[in-house]
Design an enzyme around this catalytic site. Structure first.
Site, short mmCIF file in Angstrom:
data_model
loop_
_atom_site.label_atom_id
_atom_site.label_comp_id
_atom_site.label_asym_id
_atom_site.label_seq_id
_atom_site.Cartn_x
_atom_site.Cartn_y
_atom_site.Cartn_z
N HIS A 35 0.83 -1.22 0.00
CA HIS A 35 0.00 0.00 0.00
C HIS A 35 0.86 1.26 0.00
O HIS A 35 0.44 2.31 0.49
CB HIS A 35 -0.99 0.00 1.17
CG HIS A 35 -2.09 -1.01 0.99
ND1 HIS A 35 -3.24 -0.75 0.30
CD2 HIS A 35 -2.17 -2.31 1.38
CE1 HIS A 35 -4.00 -1.84 0.28
NE2 HIS A 35 -3.37 -2.81 0.92
N SER A 126 -1.71 -11.21 -8.00
CA SER A 126 -1.99 -10.28 -9.07
C SER A 126 -2.24 -10.89 -10.45
O SER A 126 -1.61 -10.52 -11.45
CB SER A 126 -0.87 -9.25 -9.18
OG SER A 126 -1.42 -8.09 -9.67
N ASP A 172 1.86 -3.78 -9.39
CA ASP A 172 1.59 -5.10 -9.98
C ASP A 172 1.90 -5.09 -11.48
O ASP A 172 2.52 -6.02 -12.00
CB ASP A 172 0.12 -5.48 -9.78
CG ASP A 172 -0.26 -5.49 -8.31
OD1 ASP A 172 0.65 -5.39 -7.46
OD2 ASP A 172 -1.46 -5.57 -8.01
N TYR A 222 -10.12 -1.15 -0.38
CA TYR A 222 -8.87 -0.70 -1.02
C TYR A 222 -9.01 0.77 -1.44
O TYR A 222 -8.17 1.61 -1.11
CB TYR A 222 -8.57 -1.57 -2.24
CG TYR A 222 -7.26 -1.23 -2.91
CD1 TYR A 222 -6.09 -1.91 -2.58
CD2 TYR A 222 -7.18 -0.21 -3.86
CE1 TYR A 222 -4.88 -1.58 -3.19
CE2 TYR A 222 -5.98 0.12 -4.47
CZ TYR A 222 -4.83 -0.57 -4.12
OH TYR A 222 -3.64 -0.24 -4.72
C1 GLA Z 1 -2.89 -4.40 -4.92
C2 GLA Z 1 -2.74 -3.24 -5.89
C3 GLA Z 1 -1.32 -2.68 -5.86
C4 GLA Z 1 -0.86 -2.39 -4.44
C5 GLA Z 1 -1.16 -3.58 -3.52
C6 GLA Z 1 -0.89 -3.25 -2.08
O1 GLA Z 1 -2.14 -5.49 -5.33
O2 GLA Z 1 -3.05 -3.63 -7.20
O3 GLA Z 1 -1.24 -1.52 -6.66
O4 GLA Z 1 -1.42 -1.21 -3.95
O5 GLA Z 1 -2.50 -4.01 -3.62
O6 GLA Z 1 0.46 -3.01 -1.89
#
Ligand code: GLA
Length: 381
Positions: A35, A126, A172, A222
Site C-alpha cells: 500500500h 496479481s 503489480d 482498497y
Molecule cells: C494491490 C494493488 C497494488 C498495491 C497492492 C498493495 O495489489 O493492485 O497496486 O497497492 O495491492 O500493496
C-alpha cells in the site's frame, strides 16, 4: 512450451482456425512495501513463474471474441463504445485495455483472444495485472501499436481503474511487465525507476501460504484506504505521503481521526522499511530483513487494517518457529497469501505444523506455493 501455453494455443486454433501470437504474462510476489505504491513510495516486488498465457490474433469477421479457458466462459463483442460488463467480470480486463488504447488514439481491428492461467485466483499474486499486461502486450504485437513497456503498464493500470473499479497503484503492472529472472525490483513509484536485486539467499527461501479466503468488499476497502491517504496528503499540502515525515504528520494530528492518523503513519513507516529491507539484502542480513517483514505485517494488521484473521493466524504460526525469519500478508489484503522467509531445511516441518494448525482453527486447508522469480511479460516463441 508450458502446459497452459499448449492449451491456450490449441483452443485458439480449434476455435479460430489460425495460428495465434502467444504471450506469457507473470503474476508477482512482493517482499515488502505494501500500500505504498499509490502513495508514491517504494515497493519490492518480483515477477514469478506462475502467470497467464494469452493467445491472440486478428479476427476475420466484424466481431471480436474472448475466451477464458479456466472459467469456461466466452464473449463476443464489438470494439466501439465498450462499457464495463456487470455480467462477465473477467471481460472487463480485456474491455478496459481496449478502451484505454482507444482513448490514446491507437487503432485496433477486431481480434480473437484466448486466455489461460495458473495463478491461483484471489491469492494476492496479481492475476489481474498479469491479464491486463498480457492483453495490452498482445494487442501491441498484433496491431503494431508501437507502445513502450512503460506506456503499456499505464494502459493496464487505467483499465483496472476505469473498468474494474480498483484504484490500484502501479506495482503489480510494473512487476509483471519488467520482472527479471532471479531478481526482485526495488521500485520507486514516484520516478517509476527500479533497481534490481538478485535474490539468492543460499540457506533461506521465500514460501507463500494461501489462506484460500478472499473477503468481499476488499475492492471498496482498497479504494477507501487510497482516498484516506490522499486526504491526509492534501491536508499536508503535498501530492503524496511519500513527501511526508512522521514529524509532519504529528503536526496535523489534531486535524485527523485517530484511524487516518495511524493509516498515514503506517504508510510513512512502510516506505522507510522497504528501503531498509533493500539495504538488509545488500548486506546479506536476513535476520534484519525478517524483522522488517514482521513489522510490515504488524502495521498492515493494526494500523492500516487490511489483514484478516486467517492471515494473522498464519503470521502468528510463523512467529512461533524460530526458523521463520519473517512473515506477512502480501498484496491488497483481506485474504490471499502470506509470504514467509524460511530456512530451507526447516521449511517442510513448518509447513506441516502450520497446515495442521490452520485446518484445526478454520476447518479448511491452506495451500503452499514455491515460486521462482521470473521474466516479465514476453512473447512465447
Ligand atoms: C494491490 C494493488 C497494488 C498495491 C497492492 C498493495 O495489489 O493492485 O497496486 O497497492 O495491492 O500493496
Amino acid at each position: 512450451m508450458s502446459l497452459i501455453t499448449k492449451d491456450a494455443k490449441q483452443a485458439y486454433i480449434n476455435k479460430f482456425k489460425s495460428e495465434p501470437i502467444l504471450v506469457f504474462s507473470p503474476g508477482r510476489i512482493n517482499i515488502i512495501g505494501e500500500h505504498t505504491d499509490y502513495n508514491g513510495g517504494f515497493v519490492f516486488p518480483a515477477a514469478v513463474n506462475l502467470g497467464i498465457v494469452v493467445a491472440i490474433g486478428k479476427s476475420n469477421t466484424n466481431k471480436s471474441n474472448a475466451i477464458a479457458l479456466d472459467l469456461n466462459s466466452s464473449i463476443t463483442f464489438e470494439l466501439n463504445n465498450l462499457k464495463p460488463s456487470k455480467q462477465v467480470a473477467w471481460a472487463n480486463y480485456v474491455f478496459g485495455v481496449i478502451a484505454e488504447l482507444q482513448k490514446e488514439n491507437k487503432h485496433l481491428d477486431n481480434f480473437n483472444i484466448v486466455v489461460k492461467g495458473n495463478i491461483p485466483a484471489g491469492s494476492g499474486m496479481s492475476s489481474s495485472a498479469a491479464l491486463e499486461n498480457g492483453v495490452v502486450f498482445g494487442l501491441n504485437e498484433v496491431f503494431n501499436l508501437g507502445l513502450t513497456k512503460t506506456e503499456m503498464i499505464f494502459i493496464s493500470q487505467k483499465a483496472e481503474h476505469n473498468f474494474v473499479g480498483v484504484k490500484c497503484g502501479i506495482m503489480d503492472q510494473y512487476a509483471s511487465m519488467f520482472g527479471a529472472k532471479n531478481n526482485a525490483l526495488l521500485l520507486d513509484c514516484k520516478s517509476i525507476k527500479a533497481k534490481s536485486y538478485e535474490i539468492d539467499f543460499k540457506n533461506h527461501q521465500f514460501v507463500l501460504i494461501n489462506t484460500n479466503v478472499k473477503h468481499s468488499l476488499s475492492d471498496s476497502a482498497y479504494n477507501d484506504r487510497r482516498a484516506a491517504c490522499e486526504k491526509v496528503a492534501k491536508l499536508l499540502n503535498i501530492t503524496t505521503l511519500r513527501e511526508a515525515t512522521e514529524r509532519d504528520l504529528q503536526k496535523i494530528e489534531a486535524l485527523l481521526t485517530p484511524e487516518n492518523y495511524q493509516k498515514a503513519l503506517y504508510v510513512i513507516q512502510e516506505i522507510e522499511r522497504t528501503q531498509k529491507a533493500a539495504k538488509a539484502i545488500e548486506n546479506n542480513n536476513l535476520q534484519k530483513l525478517g524483522k522488517l517483514i514482521y513489522a510490515s505485517h504488524n502495521g498492515l494488521q493494526n494500523q492500516y487494517k487490511v489483514s484478516c484473521k486467517e492471515l494473522d493466524f498464519l503470521v502468528d504460526q510463523a512467529k512461533k518457529d524460530k526458523n521463520v525469519l519473517g512473515a506477512r500478508m502480501m498484496g491488497g489484503g483481506f485474504g490471499g497469501c502470506t509470504i514467509n522467509l524460511i530456512e530451507n531445511d526447516s521449511t517442510a516441518n513448518f509447513i506441516s505444523t502450520t497446515s495442521k494448525a490452520y485446518k484445526k482453527e478454520f476447518n479448511k486447508d491452506c495451500t503452499v506455493y514455491f515460486v521462482k522469480l521470473a521474466t516479465g511479460t514476453h512473447l512465447v516463441e
